[in-house]
Design a protein around this motif. Structure first.
Motif, PDB file in Angstrom:
ATOM      1  N   GLU A   1      38.211 -62.977 -33.344  1.00  0.00           N
ATOM      2  CA  GLU A   1      36.888 -63.538 -33.074  1.00  0.00           C
ATOM      3  C   GLU A   1      35.826 -62.458 -33.235  1.00  0.00           C
ATOM      4  O   GLU A   1      35.961 -61.354 -32.710  1.00  0.00           O
ATOM      5  N   ASP A   2      34.770 -62.803 -33.961  1.00  0.00           N
ATOM      6  CA  ASP A   2      33.656 -61.881 -34.199  1.00  0.00           C
ATOM      7  C   ASP A   2      32.405 -62.495 -33.578  1.00  0.00           C
ATOM      8  O   ASP A   2      31.798 -63.406 -34.144  1.00  0.00           O
ATOM      9  N   ARG A   3      32.034 -62.003 -32.400  1.00  0.00           N
ATOM     10  CA  ARG A   3      30.918 -62.606 -31.676  1.00  0.00           C
ATOM     11  C   ARG A   3      29.577 -62.163 -32.236  1.00  0.00           C
ATOM     12  O   ARG A   3      29.470 -61.099 -32.838  1.00  0.00           O
ATOM     13  N   PHE A   4      28.553 -62.983 -31.988  1.00  0.00           N
ATOM     14  CA  PHE A   4      27.204 -62.686 -32.458  1.00  0.00           C
ATOM     15  C   PHE A   4      26.369 -62.077 -31.344  1.00  0.00           C
ATOM     16  O   PHE A   4      26.392 -62.553 -30.204  1.00  0.00           O
ATOM     17  N   LEU A   5      25.642 -61.022 -31.689  1.00  0.00           N
ATOM     18  CA  LEU A   5      24.672 -60.407 -30.791  1.00  0.00           C
ATOM     19  C   LEU A   5      23.275 -60.719 -31.305  1.00  0.00           C
ATOM     20  O   LEU A   5      23.082 -61.014 -32.482  1.00  0.00           O
ATOM     21  N   LEU A   6      22.298 -60.638 -30.421  1.00  0.00           N
ATOM     22  CA  LEU A   6      20.909 -60.824 -30.835  1.00  0.00           C
ATOM     23  C   LEU A   6      20.316 -59.466 -31.168  1.00  0.00           C
ATOM     24  O   LEU A   6      20.363 -58.538 -30.363  1.00  0.00           O
ATOM     25  N   ALA A   7      19.764 -59.352 -32.376  1.00  0.00           N
ATOM     26  CA  ALA A   7      19.247 -58.074 -32.866  1.00  0.00           C
ATOM     27  C   ALA A   7      17.742 -58.160 -33.093  1.00  0.00           C
ATOM     28  O   ALA A   7      17.222 -59.158 -33.594  1.00  0.00           O
TER      29      ALA A   7
ATOM     30  N   CYS B   1      22.042 -71.829 -33.540  1.00  0.00           N
ATOM     31  CA  CYS B   1      20.668 -71.843 -33.032  1.00  0.00           C
ATOM     32  C   CYS B   1      20.067 -73.246 -33.028  1.00  0.00           C
ATOM     33  O   CYS B   1      18.958 -73.450 -32.516  1.00  0.00           O
ATOM     34  N   GLY B   2      20.788 -74.201 -33.614  1.00  0.00           N
ATOM     35  CA  GLY B   2      20.321 -75.582 -33.608  1.00  0.00           C
ATOM     36  C   GLY B   2      19.151 -75.837 -34.520  1.00  0.00           C
ATOM     37  O   GLY B   2      18.332 -76.739 -34.254  1.00  0.00           O
TER      38      GLY B   2
ATOM     39  N   GLU C   1      29.580 -67.165 -25.539  1.00  0.00           N
ATOM     40  CA  GLU C   1      28.928 -66.426 -26.608  1.00  0.00           C
ATOM     41  C   GLU C   1      29.231 -67.068 -27.968  1.00  0.00           C
ATOM     42  O   GLU C   1      30.372 -67.448 -28.237  1.00  0.00           O
ATOM     43  N   PRO C   2      28.212 -67.180 -28.823  1.00  0.00           N
ATOM     44  CA  PRO C   2      28.464 -67.709 -30.169  1.00  0.00           C
ATOM     45  C   PRO C   2      29.319 -66.727 -30.967  1.00  0.00           C
ATOM     46  O   PRO C   2      29.254 -65.511 -30.755  1.00  0.00           O
TER      47      PRO C   2
END
Length: 310
Positions: free
Chosen positions: A163-169, A212-213, A268-269
């Protein structure tokens, strides 16, 4: 039936280029020579393979059926040629595809581990977007591909790796200004006008829009960056926010001054990184061995990234 591989190559080029002149150029032959070979192939197949228009060439129904088989034949011929060359050199080969949002971060460790395990192994890498890699797999041009799952493609076997989670950058100022607060923001809280994403065609863009919809047709979303390094530099300068995979986090933080990352609250996405091959390809152990190696490298990278944003 006495068709030749050359005729099949010419026909495939003609359908791809949709023009006799351009097809002849990429095949490095004269246009009359290519036309003669196409005509001979049509005679062998018992009908026209293409409709000839003034400025366009369109495959006929027979041509479409023939093309799917041509790709199989040429793919098999390519694999046979590679096998013969490997046998004469006493070497084995692996042709591996990988998408651009994983390649710079995953490949160095994977290639080093492959070389450490077998110095005689000849590894060929093809970096391309998902659609192109799937086509290359189906055509037999590559043996396996590292992609985001699922591909939902008939005829392919998929094995999840990690699994490779997404962070907000974004820049420090951008992240501080989030109305929900940096610790509470969720992907669906992000306004389309604040998002910067990779150009259309990257699966990472599709994944980011989904979590993000947002709709890809939103005129407010900037989808112009061609690579993650470019995107990192833009958001670090305050031009917007983006989703950063954990695979890329360490590398981009080290390379881009001013880049900040925060972690989303649970759940977490994430995307699932997987290894894909053709159903018709015999694994014979190599596929599972390759999967284990890539999984170990990838899990090590994302494990080191789990502390970011906490």
């Amino acid at each position: 039936m006495n068709f030749t591989l050359r005729q099949l190559q010419y026909f495939k080029a003609l359908v791809q280029q949709r023009n006799f002149g351009r097809a002849a150029q990429i095949c490095h032959v004269s246009q009359p020579a290519l036309s003669v070979q196409i005509k001979q192939l049509e005679e062998l197949m018992g009908g026209a393979l293409v409709e000839r228009h003034a400025r366009d060439v369109v495959p006929t129904p027979l041509g479409r059926d023939v093309l799917s088989l041509v790709e199989d034949v040429l793919g098999a011929a390519s694999r046979l040629d590679r096998l013969a060359r490997d046998q004469s050199d006493g070497r084995r080969s692996l042709s591996l595809g990988i998408i651009p949002t994983m390649a710079p971060y995953l490949l160095p460790g994977v290639l080093a581990a492959l070389r450490a395990g077998d110095l005689s192994l000849q590894v060929q890498i093809r970096e391309a977007r998902t659609e192109r890699l799937i086509a290359s797999l189906k055509a037999g041009e590559i043996d396996a591909a590292v992609l985001a799952l699922p591909t939902a493609t008939k005829g392919l076997s998929e094995l999840p790796l990690f699994e490779d989670r997404f962070l907000l950058a974004g820049s420090e100022g951008r992240l501080r200004s989030l109305p929900q607060g940096a610790d509470a923001v969720r992907p669906t809280d992000l306004k389309s006008s604040h998002l910067m994403l990779l150009e259309d065609g990257h699966c990472l863009t599709d994944q980011a829009l989904e979590v993000c919809g947002h709709d890809r047709n939103s005129a407010q979303i900037n989808m112009g960056a061609s690579s993650l390094p470019t995107l990192s530099r833009l958001v670090a300068e305050g031009f917007g926010l983006t989703l950063m995979p954990e695979l890329a986090a360490q590398s981009e933080l080290a390379a881009v001054p001013g880049l900040n990352l925060i972690r989303f609250p649970e759940p977490e996405p994430a995307r699932t990184v997987g290894l894909v091959r053709r159903d018709t390809t015999s694994g014979d152990g190599w596929f599972d061995d390759l999967a284990t190696l890539i999984r170990q490298v990838g899990e090590s990278i994302v494990k080191d990234s789990r502390t970011f944003g906490q």
